[in-house]
Design a protein around this motif. Sequence first.
Motif: not given
Length: 354
Positions: A206-215
């Motif tokens: 479980g990681s929130l690293n490198s989340r983008t606007w598309s998500q």
Amino acid sequence: MIKEDNIMDNLETKRKKAFLIGIVLLCLSVLLLIISVNVGRADIKIMDVVKIIVSKITSRNDILSGISKSKVAIVWDIRLPRILVALLVGGGLAVSGAIFQSLLMNPLADPYTIGVSTGAAFGAVLCIYINIFIIQTPMPIMPFAFMGAIVTLLIVMKIANIDGYMSSSNLIIAGIIVSSILSAGISFLKSTSGEQVFAIVYWLMGSLNSRTWSQVIVSLPIILICTFACIYFADDLNILAFGEKEARALGVNTKRTRNIFLICASLITAVCVSVSGIIGFIGLVVPHIVRFSLTSDNKYLIPISSLLGAILLLMADNISRSLFNIDIPVGVITTLFGGPFFIYIFTSKNKSIQ
């Protein structure tokens, strides 16, 4: 008559208290969002953060005068999407946990009880495996995880639906069976991945690293619509918690109500797991905190759990990305803190009962 008046007064007092706490948590989440954008290794002034956000929202580039492009990219393209995903996933998992605990009448239920999260995890792991060993052009993980969750829900509901009747115990048993099979499938894919197994293990943590606007764009409408739908039908869920026969006697369409909450909670879980991987204890601990310290009325339990879950996951993510030299998966942080805290809640509750 006096006793009934006292009960009504107590209920009204609890509702006012719950509403007030909800307002406080909402303000706290907004404040924490602003603070979190300023948290990180790059030193960016809070006023620059505000200017960048206002500029992007209003499309006024003149506001960005004196602010470097690198700072704009850090705030708008890196930090803000990650923070919003943390708020959405934390709130979504907490809502799912509250719904499953009420729907299944099981205080230990959470988004992983009926196997939906395991289905999402299997879909994601399968996608990662295909990307590593089969095709050269990587496919996005999110659609695979989402489809895995939905297919798992349909299978579990089909197994649990015996003679046209789907009880809570049947759902739990079916969920355990399907989840065990999918867990074995995940283990098989991990064991055949060789040196590339780290990519699978890291996602499962479980990681929130490198989340983008598309998500953010994909998860925001689904989580919000499903959450508001659950709040709208919360009174029916309160009645359903008394039992099938009692609910039907009071005019509640139990089959429709159960399906609505099952689908909404599963969709929320599917989206959360598909964008962040496996993040434990938020869906289990947060509804417990709200239920035992404030209210068990789902009309207030669901929105307050959502706000508290969002705050806790964002705080955990801030810890994971600011206190360590490397980016620790936020699922590790939530488990490290959530496990002992849940033990404390559980033992305190048992002592109070005795």
